[in-house]
Design a protein around this motif. Sequence first.
Motif, PDB file in Angstrom:
ATOM      1  N   ASN A  85       0.783  -1.220   0.000  1.00 45.62           N
ATOM      2  CA  ASN A  85       0.000   0.000   0.000  1.00 45.62           C
ATOM      3  C   ASN A  85       0.820   1.278   0.000  1.00 45.62           C
ATOM      4  O   ASN A  85       0.456   2.251  -0.651  1.00 45.62           O
ATOM      5  CB  ASN A  85      -0.935   0.016   1.211  1.00 45.62           C
ATOM      6  CG  ASN A  85      -2.022  -1.038   1.060  1.00 45.62           C
ATOM      7  OD1 ASN A  85      -2.006  -1.778   0.078  1.00 45.62           O
ATOM      8  ND2 ASN A  85      -2.940  -1.096   1.990  1.00 45.62           N
ATOM      9  N   THR A  86       1.917   1.256   0.736  1.00 40.36           N
ATOM     10  CA  THR A  86       2.716   2.469   0.871  1.00 40.36           C
ATOM     11  C   THR A  86       3.030   3.106  -0.465  1.00 40.36           C
ATOM     12  O   THR A  86       2.899   4.322  -0.639  1.00 40.36           O
ATOM     13  CB  THR A  86       4.043   2.146   1.596  1.00 40.36           C
ATOM     14  OG1 THR A  86       3.729   1.308   2.688  1.00 40.36           O
ATOM     15  CG2 THR A  86       4.713   3.410   2.068  1.00 40.36           C
ATOM     16  N   PHE A 117       1.384   2.933  -3.282  1.00 38.84           N
ATOM     17  CA  PHE A 117       0.229   3.581  -3.895  1.00 38.84           C
ATOM     18  C   PHE A 117      -0.222   4.798  -3.096  1.00 38.84           C
ATOM     19  O   PHE A 117      -0.628   5.806  -3.679  1.00 38.84           O
ATOM     20  CB  PHE A 117      -0.919   2.584  -4.058  1.00 38.84           C
ATOM     21  CG  PHE A 117      -0.595   1.478  -5.029  1.00 38.84           C
ATOM     22  CD1 PHE A 117      -0.157   1.783  -6.318  1.00 38.84           C
ATOM     23  CD2 PHE A 117      -0.716   0.153  -4.659  1.00 38.84           C
ATOM     24  CE1 PHE A 117       0.150   0.766  -7.221  1.00 38.84           C
ATOM     25  CE2 PHE A 117      -0.414  -0.861  -5.567  1.00 38.84           C
ATOM     26  CZ  PHE A 117       0.020  -0.554  -6.840  1.00 38.84           C
ATOM     27  N   VAL A 118      -0.107   4.693  -1.788  1.00 40.23           N
ATOM     28  CA  VAL A 118      -0.453   5.850  -0.949  1.00 40.23           C
ATOM     29  C   VAL A 118       0.383   7.051  -1.366  1.00 40.23           C
ATOM     30  O   VAL A 118      -0.145   8.146  -1.588  1.00 40.23           O
ATOM     31  CB  VAL A 118      -0.231   5.521   0.547  1.00 40.23           C
ATOM     32  CG1 VAL A 118      -0.324   6.780   1.391  1.00 40.23           C
ATOM     33  CG2 VAL A 118      -1.241   4.487   1.021  1.00 40.23           C
ATOM     34  N   PRO A 126      -5.427   9.360  -0.659  1.00 39.17           N
ATOM     35  CA  PRO A 126      -5.301   7.905  -0.682  1.00 39.17           C
ATOM     36  C   PRO A 126      -6.383   7.247   0.153  1.00 39.17           C
ATOM     37  O   PRO A 126      -6.167   6.886   1.300  1.00 39.17           O
ATOM     38  CB  PRO A 126      -3.921   7.667  -0.085  1.00 39.17           C
ATOM     39  CG  PRO A 126      -3.652   8.855   0.750  1.00 39.17           C
ATOM     40  CD  PRO A 126      -4.419   9.996   0.183  1.00 39.17           C
ATOM     41  N   LYS A 139      -9.213   4.225   0.998  1.00 38.15           N
ATOM     42  CA  LYS A 139      -9.262   2.767   0.960  1.00 38.15           C
ATOM     43  C   LYS A 139      -9.606   2.276  -0.449  1.00 38.15           C
ATOM     44  O   LYS A 139      -8.962   1.385  -0.999  1.00 38.15           O
ATOM     45  CB  LYS A 139     -10.375   2.293   1.912  1.00 38.15           C
ATOM     46  CG  LYS A 139     -10.008   1.250   2.901  1.00 38.15           C
ATOM     47  CD  LYS A 139     -11.130   0.946   3.912  1.00 38.15           C
ATOM     48  CE  LYS A 139     -12.550   1.145   3.408  1.00 38.15           C
ATOM     49  NZ  LYS A 139     -13.501   1.533   4.482  1.00 38.15           N
ATOM     50  N   ARG A 167      -9.502   3.822  -3.404  1.00 38.73           N
ATOM     51  CA  ARG A 167      -8.520   4.110  -4.455  1.00 38.73           C
ATOM     52  C   ARG A 167      -7.323   3.170  -4.360  1.00 38.73           C
ATOM     53  O   ARG A 167      -6.784   2.743  -5.385  1.00 38.73           O
ATOM     54  CB  ARG A 167      -8.074   5.575  -4.353  1.00 38.73           C
ATOM     55  CG  ARG A 167      -9.113   6.529  -4.891  1.00 38.73           C
ATOM     56  CD  ARG A 167      -8.753   7.969  -4.612  1.00 38.73           C
ATOM     57  NE  ARG A 167      -9.704   8.878  -5.221  1.00 38.73           N
ATOM     58  CZ  ARG A 167      -9.759  10.177  -4.974  1.00 38.73           C
ATOM     59  NH1 ARG A 167      -8.900  10.727  -4.120  1.00 38.73           N
ATOM     60  NH2 ARG A 167     -10.651  10.944  -5.562  1.00 38.73           N
ATOM     61  N   ILE A 168      -6.928   2.872  -3.141  1.00 35.51           N
ATOM     62  CA  ILE A 168      -5.780   1.977  -2.966  1.00 35.51           C
ATOM     63  C   ILE A 168      -6.109   0.574  -3.475  1.00 35.51           C
ATOM     64  O   ILE A 168      -5.317  -0.048  -4.183  1.00 35.51           O
ATOM     65  CB  ILE A 168      -5.337   1.954  -1.483  1.00 35.51           C
ATOM     66  CG1 ILE A 168      -4.784   3.340  -1.111  1.00 35.51           C
ATOM     67  CG2 ILE A 168      -4.276   0.885  -1.245  1.00 35.51           C
ATOM     68  CD1 ILE A 168      -4.690   3.583   0.374  1.00 35.51           C
ATOM     69  N   LYS A 169      -7.315   0.107  -3.132  1.00 36.47           N
ATOM     70  CA  LYS A 169      -7.748  -1.204  -3.633  1.00 36.47           C
ATOM     71  C   LYS A 169      -7.732  -1.238  -5.160  1.00 36.47           C
ATOM     72  O   LYS A 169      -7.285  -2.204  -5.775  1.00 36.47           O
ATOM     73  CB  LYS A 169      -9.179  -1.506  -3.137  1.00 36.47           C
ATOM     74  CG  LYS A 169      -9.272  -1.839  -1.664  1.00 36.47           C
ATOM     75  CD  LYS A 169      -8.654  -3.197  -1.358  1.00 36.47           C
ATOM     76  CE  LYS A 169      -8.688  -3.486   0.144  1.00 36.47           C
ATOM     77  NZ  LYS A 169      -7.812  -4.621   0.492  1.00 36.47           N
ATOM     78  N   CYS A 223      -6.031   0.660  -7.174  1.00 31.91           N
ATOM     79  CA  CYS A 223      -4.624   0.666  -7.601  1.00 31.91           C
ATOM     80  C   CYS A 223      -4.048  -0.747  -7.571  1.00 31.91           C
ATOM     81  O   CYS A 223      -3.358  -1.161  -8.509  1.00 31.91           O
ATOM     82  CB  CYS A 223      -3.777   1.532  -6.663  1.00 31.91           C
ATOM     83  SG  CYS A 223      -3.863   3.280  -7.007  1.00 31.91           S
ATOM     84  N   GLU A 224      -4.313  -1.440  -6.488  1.00 38.76           N
ATOM     85  CA  GLU A 224      -3.744  -2.793  -6.362  1.00 38.76           C
ATOM     86  C   GLU A 224      -4.220  -3.692  -7.500  1.00 38.76           C
ATOM     87  O   GLU A 224      -3.449  -4.459  -8.063  1.00 38.76           O
ATOM     88  CB  GLU A 224      -4.121  -3.404  -5.005  1.00 38.76           C
ATOM     89  CG  GLU A 224      -3.300  -2.800  -3.864  1.00 38.76           C
ATOM     90  CD  GLU A 224      -3.805  -3.225  -2.491  1.00 38.76           C
ATOM     91  OE1 GLU A 224      -4.880  -3.846  -2.403  1.00 38.76           O
ATOM     92  OE2 GLU A 224      -3.107  -2.920  -1.507  1.00 38.76           O
TER      93      GLU A 224
END
Lengths: 142, 142
Positions: B4-5, B7-8, B18, B20, B22-24, B26-27
Amino acid sequence: MNFNTEFVNKLRISGLRPTKQRIKICEILFNREKTFHFTINDLSKMISEKLNEKISLATIYNTIHAFKKKGYLKEISINSDKSYFDTNTSIHHHFYDEDTNQLIDCNEDDINEVKINNNLTGKKINSVEVLIKVASDNQNQN
Amino acid sequence: MNFNTEFVNKLRISGLRPTKQRIKICEILFNREKTFHFTINDLSKMISEKLNEKISLATIYNTIHAFKKKGYLKEISINSDKSYFDTNTSIHHHFYDEDTNQLIDCNEDDINEVKINNNLTGKKINSVEVLIKVASDNQNQN
DNA sequence: ATACTTATTATAATAATTCTAAACTATTGA
DNA sequence: TCAATAGTTTAGAATTATTATAATAAGTAT
């Protein structure tokens, strides 16, 4: 002289019954010098402006798809909000003006020949389309 | 290790909070070796399959558009029923398999360089996209 | 923590297109 | 010529992708 005869024959030859509606649409699309680019909405507006009778939207869709299937129209993929159609069915490419939402035919000397090396086994190329998006040269970059 | 870091930080640098969701996203989009081509519907399905939490459709649209605006995604114009997005934002072209509705990246040696001679005064070229539609080589012509 | 700003969400709205089933029209062939 | 039939048109409903709305939730800076 009766313009209709030409379209009546062409329709019949294509296996499409020459109905009043199809003939009217032929007249609008194909009685012109230059290539015509249009959306269903454009065409629909032109019909209601130029004609006394109305043609239902469903018929316009049906007719345009029938003409496309017979090879009298090409469909052009732009930003996915609308379908554009083109009376020029030869192989050619397009500029798309993002300011005015207009399609412009690309002349042969506007672009070099696009050659594809098809590595995909069992697949044949159905079409090659180049779309060049342009916009005003001012610095209004969104 | 905490994926995560990365993408954050990237989100923050881009001026995007950043969250939750958007991070998902991105992953799912960017934790992969190869280019990823998808529709909103594809992505939406993947999210509901792989995640316990749900992300609303509106957020998926918002996020994808935000990523596109920041240059992390490209939108590809196919037949106008759907939008396709591409995690490969470099200049490249596509094959589109009409049998499977899949996009395939065109390698440099699949196509020659496309050169445009821009005659349109006051207009600048924003993009040049080549789309090669392919289908199975059998004689099932429609 | 508090205030402020931005994002998320469910839901409604919109827009393009396709579907449906009834009414209509062109064609065929007796 | 005229009925049978096959293909077309139509209004309106249905569908699908996408965007807008406005209330709630969650980041962020102080």
